[in-house]
Design an enzyme around this catalytic site. Structure first.
Site, PDB file in Angstrom:
ATOM      1  N   HIS A 180      -5.301  -5.313  -1.307  1.00 21.52           N
ATOM      2  CA  HIS A 180      -6.755  -5.479  -1.451  1.00 21.52           C
ATOM      3  C   HIS A 180      -7.500  -4.265  -0.878  1.00 21.52           C
ATOM      4  CE1 HIS A 180     -10.516  -7.996  -1.437  1.00 21.52           C
ATOM      5  NE2 HIS A 180     -10.809  -7.208  -0.404  1.00 21.52           N
ATOM      6  N   GLU A 181      -7.184  -3.913   0.360  1.00 21.10           N
ATOM      7  CA  GLU A 181      -7.894  -2.794   1.004  1.00 21.10           C
ATOM      8  C   GLU A 181      -7.578  -1.472   0.295  1.00 21.10           C
ATOM      9  OE1 GLU A 181     -10.233  -3.447   2.966  1.00 21.10           O
ATOM     10  OE2 GLU A 181      -9.696  -5.517   3.496  1.00 21.10           O
ATOM     11  N   HIS A 237     -10.182  -0.944  -2.292  1.00 17.59           N
ATOM     12  CA  HIS A 237     -11.393  -0.358  -1.706  1.00 17.59           C
ATOM     13  C   HIS A 237     -11.177   1.134  -1.437  1.00 17.59           C
ATOM     14  CE1 HIS A 237     -13.873  -3.882  -1.099  1.00 17.59           C
ATOM     15  NE2 HIS A 237     -13.002  -4.500  -0.316  1.00 17.59           N
ATOM     16  N   GLU A 276     -16.188  -4.512  -4.260  1.00 17.86           N
ATOM     17  CA  GLU A 276     -15.292  -5.664  -4.235  1.00 17.86           C
ATOM     18  C   GLU A 276     -14.521  -5.771  -5.558  1.00 17.86           C
ATOM     19  OE1 GLU A 276     -15.003  -7.055  -1.401  1.00 17.86           O
ATOM     20  OE2 GLU A 276     -13.745  -8.802  -1.850  1.00 17.86           O
TER      21      GLU A 276
END
Lengths: 497, 497
Positions: free
Chosen positions: B263-264, B267, B293
Site C-alpha cells: 500500500h505505502e 503512495h 489514495e
C-alpha cells in the site's frame, strides 16, 4: 517586551531552526539515500541562510544595546546570556554578506572536488581551489582582526576556542614539541618487544552494535534522549534533548568502532548534560571545541584506555563474540592493542601519543598560511619536513595520505585543528583534578561511573557556556590550562607502566 | 525580476522548509527517542509558523496580481504553476491568523488528550474538547465558504479534494449505499464455507522487513530515492527525491505488514514519479488526497490482492520464512486470507468491501456536523445506528472502537475521510482503463510491473497537479469519475470468482 526578552525570543526561534538543521544533517549522514542529496543540500542551504538572517536580524543591534543599558534590571542568568548572545552575534555580523557568500561558494566547490582529487592524489587540482579558499580565509581573518584588534589567526581561533591565542599556542605546542618526538621514540623502543595477537573476524555488525550500546549504557548515555547509528564519518550530532552519535563498523576489526563509540559517548554526555535552564541559548551550549573534545577524550583516553576499563572491555567483547577462550581476547592482549603506539600518516587513525604531532604540524602551517607568511605551494614541502621531524615519516609526492587527508581546510575552517590537542590536555588536567576527590580507578574497576559522571556534570557539563574557558578550567581544577598533566599522563601510561 | 520569478523563488524557499519539516516529521515518528519530543514539537511548531509566514508573505498578493496581468509573457508551465500557486495561497490566506492559532491550540489539546481518553473509553471528556474543535471548524468552514461562495462543507472538502462537492458525494455515496450492505451480505454468505488456516508465527521482524523490501523492489520502488522503516502508525512521508515509508511488524502475523508495505509503495511511487520540472512547486505536488489514495489502493487492492499477485506473495513468503511445506502458505489459503471479508468496528482494519461503509458513515456525520445540522452529543447515537444499518454491528456504549477510533476529527480535519473511498473508486477506474492497453494479468503473472508503472507514470504520476482532478481522470480513462468500475471490481473479485 523588554529588550532581553526580545533577544531571548529571537534565540529560541534560532534554536528551533538549528534543531531542524541538526536532525536533517544527521539524517543526511546516517539515513538518507544518495539520490536525496541534491534536494537536501538545497534545503539545508536555505535553512543556513535563514539561521544567519535570524542571528543577524537588523533589530539585534538595538536590542543588545538596550539590554546592556538595562543591565541592573537583568537576572544573573540574563547577564550571562546577554554576554554570550553578544559574542555569537558579533562574530556573525563581522563579515560583509558578499564575503560570507563568496566563502561558502568557494568552500563548497573546494570540498566537493577534494573528494575525488584526494582519491586521485591530485595536488595541483586541489591547490588551485585551495588558493581561493586561503585568499577568502585571509580576507575573513583580516576583517575579523581589524574589528577586534586581534591577530588575524587569533580571530579565527576565537571562532572555535574563545579566548585562545596564537601566542599561548606557540608556548603550549612549542613546549610539547621539545619532548614529544623523544617520548614517541622511547615508547616505540619499549613496545618493540610486545607481541600482538590481532583478533580474528568476522565480527558481525549486529553484534558490534549491541556491544557498543551496552558500552554506552554502562557509560551512562541516556537512550531516552539519544541514539546510536552508522555513518561513513563518525560524529556526535542532534540536540541536547536528542543526541545522535554514529560509528562505522569493520567486520574484520571491532576494536576501532567500539572505542569510537566510547569517544562519541563522551561528546554525547556533555551535550546531554548541558544546563537545561539555558537550552536554546548560547549560554547553554558547549563552551568550545577544545572543551568538547576534552570530554570525548576523557571518555576514550582517560577512562576508556585505562587498563582497568580495557579489562572489562576485553571481557565484554569476548562474551559478545563468543570468544571467551580466544587468546586474542585476553586482558593483556586487548590492553596491548589499545595502547599500541605507531607513527602513521593519517591523523584520525593516530594513537594518543603521536596525535599531537599531527596537530602541531597543521597548526604551524595554517597559522602561517592565514597570516600570509607561506603560500599554498609551500604546503607539501613543509608537510614532508615536519612529518619527518615529528614522526620520522616522509610524505614526498604523497598527497592523499599527506596534506590532502583532512576536510577542515577545504571549506576554510582554519583555527579548528588546535582544539584536538587542547582537548587532550584539558582531559588530562580534569582527570588529575578529579582524582583528588574521586577514587577513579575503583569506580572504573567496579564499572560504577556515577561518581565520575557527577564530577564532570558538576564541573563541566552543567556549566555550558556560562563561564569562560579559563574560568571553567580554574573552577574545575584550581589552575588554568597546564600541559604538564598531559605530559605526565603519557609518561605514566606509556613508559611507567 | 519578473513577478512570476519572485513567486517561484518564494515557493522554492517554502519547499526547502517543507522538506525539512517532512524529514523531521518522519524522524519524530520513526527514529526519535521519546525524550526528544518536547523540544522537537516546539521546533516543528516554529517551522510551521515559518512556512505559513512564507506562504502568506505580504508581497504574495502583489506578485500574483502582477503575474496574472502578464499572463501572455508566461510559459505554459508558468501559467499552470501560477494557477496552483494562487490556489494554495488563497486557501492559506482565507483564515484570520487568530482563527488559525485558535484552531491549532484547540486541535493540539484535543488530539493530545484523545490518546488517553480513547484508551479509557472516555466519551464525555473527549466530547468536551471536540465541541470546541467543531465550533472552530464551523467558523473555518463558514469563513472559507463566505469568501468562495461554496457550501461550508465543500470549502473543507476543497482542502483535500479540490473540485469535489457535497452534492457529488451525496450522489456517489448515496448510490453506493443502495447496494453495498446487500453485497456485503452476499460475500459473507459465499465466504461462510471457506476454511482458513492462519499461518503460525513467530515471524521474525528482520525477515518480514527483508520480505517487504523484496516486494518494494519488485514493485519498482527506487531505493536510491527512499527508505522503509518502522513507526507505530504506517505512513508515506519525506519528499519526492527521498520518500520515507513506514510499516509496523507483528511477529504473529506477517500478512498485514506485508500488504501495508505494498500500500505505502503505491503512495511512494506516486511521489517518486511526480514531475521533476515542477519539484518544489504546487503544480509538482500530488493532485489530491483521493488521487494519492488511488495509487496506494491501486497497488494494494487492484494489483496486490489480485490472486495472480497473491500467488507470488504466498511463494515469496513461504521462502522468506522457510515454510514451503506449510499448508497455511498455499496459494489458495493466502488468497483466502487476503480476500476475507468481515464487518468490524475498526476502519483501518477493514477489508476492501466493508471499508466504504466506514467512510460513508463518517462522511454523513461530519457533513452535518460542520454545517450545524447535528451536534457533538448526537454522534454516538448516529454512529450506532449507521453501524447497524451498514455493517450490522452495534456500538452502543462503545466509544474506543466506535466514534473515538480516528485521529482525523481531533484536530479538525473534517472533509478528509471521503478521500479514502474516492481513492478506491479512482483506482478501479484506472485499472479498467489500463486493461484496454496493458495485459495487466500477464504482467502480474510475470512479475513484470514495467508496463503497469509506465501507464501510471504517464497518466497519473507525471501529471502532478498540472491538471485538475477531473481533467486528469478524463485524460487517463476517457470519462469523469464513474463509481460503476468500483462496484464491478467488487462483484468480480468477491462474487464472480
Amino acid at each position: 517586551m523588554k529588550a532581553i526578552e526580545k533577544l531571548e525570543k529571537q534565540f529560541q526561534k534560532l534554536a528551533s531552526y538549528e534543531h531542524l538543521a541538526a536532525i536533517c544533517g544527521w539524517d543526511q549522514a546516517a539515513m538518507m539515500p544518495s539520490g536525496g542529496n541534491e534536494a537536501r543540500s538545497h534545503a539545508m542551504s536555505d535553512l543556513a541562510v535563514l539561521c544567519h538572517e535570524t542571528l543577524t536580524d537588523p533589530n539585534m543591534s538595538t536590542w543588545i544595546k538596550e539590554a546592556e543599558r538595562d543591565t541592573e534590571t537583568l537576572t544573573d542568568e540574563q547577564v550571562i546570556n546577554l554576554r554570550e548572545i553578544k559574542r555569537v552575534w558579533t562574530q556573525a555580523t563581522q563579515l560583509p554578506s558578499e564575503l560570507v557568500e563568496k566563502k561558502s561558494l568557494i568552500g563548497s566547490k573546494c570540498e566537493h572536488e577534494w573528494r575525488s582529487q584526494r582519491t586521485n592524489n591530485d595536488w595541483n587540482g586541489f591547490a588551485e581551489n585551495l588558493k581561493k579558499v586561503v585568499e577568502a580565509a585571509r580576507e575573513e581573518a583580516n576583517t575579523r582582526a581589524g574589528l577586534t584588534g586581534m591577530r588575524p589567526y587569533d580571530a579565527m581561533l576565537d571562532l572555535y576556542e574563545p579566548g585562545m591565542t596564537t601566542e599561548k599556542l606557540d608556548v603550549l605546542f612549542g613546549e610539547l614539541k621539545t619532548w614529544l618526538p623523544a617520548l614517541i621514540q622511547q615508547v616505540l623502543d619499549k613496545q618493540s618487544s610486545v607481541k600482538l595477537n590481532e583478533p580474528n573476524g568476522p565480527f558481525e555488525t549486529d553484534k558490534q552494535a549491541a556491544l557498543g550500546k551496552q558500552m554506552m549504557q554502562i557509560l551512562g548515555f541516556d537512550f531516552n534522549h539519544g541514539r546510536l547509528d552508522v555513518s561513513t564519518h563518525p560524529f556526535c550530532g542532534g540536540v541536547p534533548t536528542d543526541v545522535r552519535i554514529t560509528t562505522r563498523y569493520d567486520e574484520q576489526d571491532f576494536t576501532s568502532a567500539l572505542m569510537g563509540v566510547v569517544h562519541e559517548t563522551g561528546h554525547a554526555r556533555y551535550e546531554q548534560g548541558l544546563p537545561k535552564a539555558y537550552h536554546g541559548f548560547p549560554a547553554g551550549e558547549a563552551r568550545s571545541m577544545g572543551i568538547h573534545e576534552s570530554q570525548s577524550l576523557f571518555f576514550e583516553m582517560q577512562m576508556g584506555r585505562n587498563p582497568l576499563f580495557v579489562d572489562h572491555l576485553a571481557k565484554l567483547s569476548a562474551e559478545a563474540f563468543n570468544k571467551q577462550d580466544d587468546a586474542a581476547f585476553s586482558r593483556e592482549n586487548i590492553n596491548a592493542l589499545y595502547q599500541r603506539v605507531r607513527p602513521g600518516y593519517i591523523r584520525v587513525d593516530a594513537d594518543e601519543v603521536t596525535y599531537p604531532a599531527h596537530i602541531i604540524l597543521r597548526f604551524e602551517i595554517e597559522r602561517d598560511l592565514v597570516e600570509g607568511k607561506i603560500e599554498v605551494e609551500d604546503i607539501p614541502t613543509l608537510w614532508n619536513e615536519k612529518m619527518q621531524e615529528y614522526l620520522g615519516l616522509t610524505t614526498d609526492g604523497e598527497y592523499t595520505n599527506g596534506c590532502m587527508q583532512d576536510i577542515h581546510w577545504t571549506d576554510g575552517s582554519f583555527g579548528y585543528f588546535p582544539s584536538y590537542t587542547l582537548g587532550a590536555m584539558y582531559a588530562a588536567q580534569f582527570m588529575a583534578a578529579m582524582r583528588k576527590t574521586v577514587d577513579v580507578d575503583a569506580c572504573i574497576e567496579a564499572l560504577d561511573f556515577a561518581p565520575i559522571s557527577a564530577w564532570l556534570e558538576a564541573n563541566i557539563w552543567s556549566k555550558g557556556s556560562t563561564l569562560t574557558t579559563d574560568e571553567l578550567v580554574i573552577q574545575a581544577t584550581g589552575e588554568p590550562l597546564n600541559p604538564e598533566y598531559f605530559k605526565q599522563h603519557l609518561i605514566d601510561r606509556y613508559l611507567n607502566n
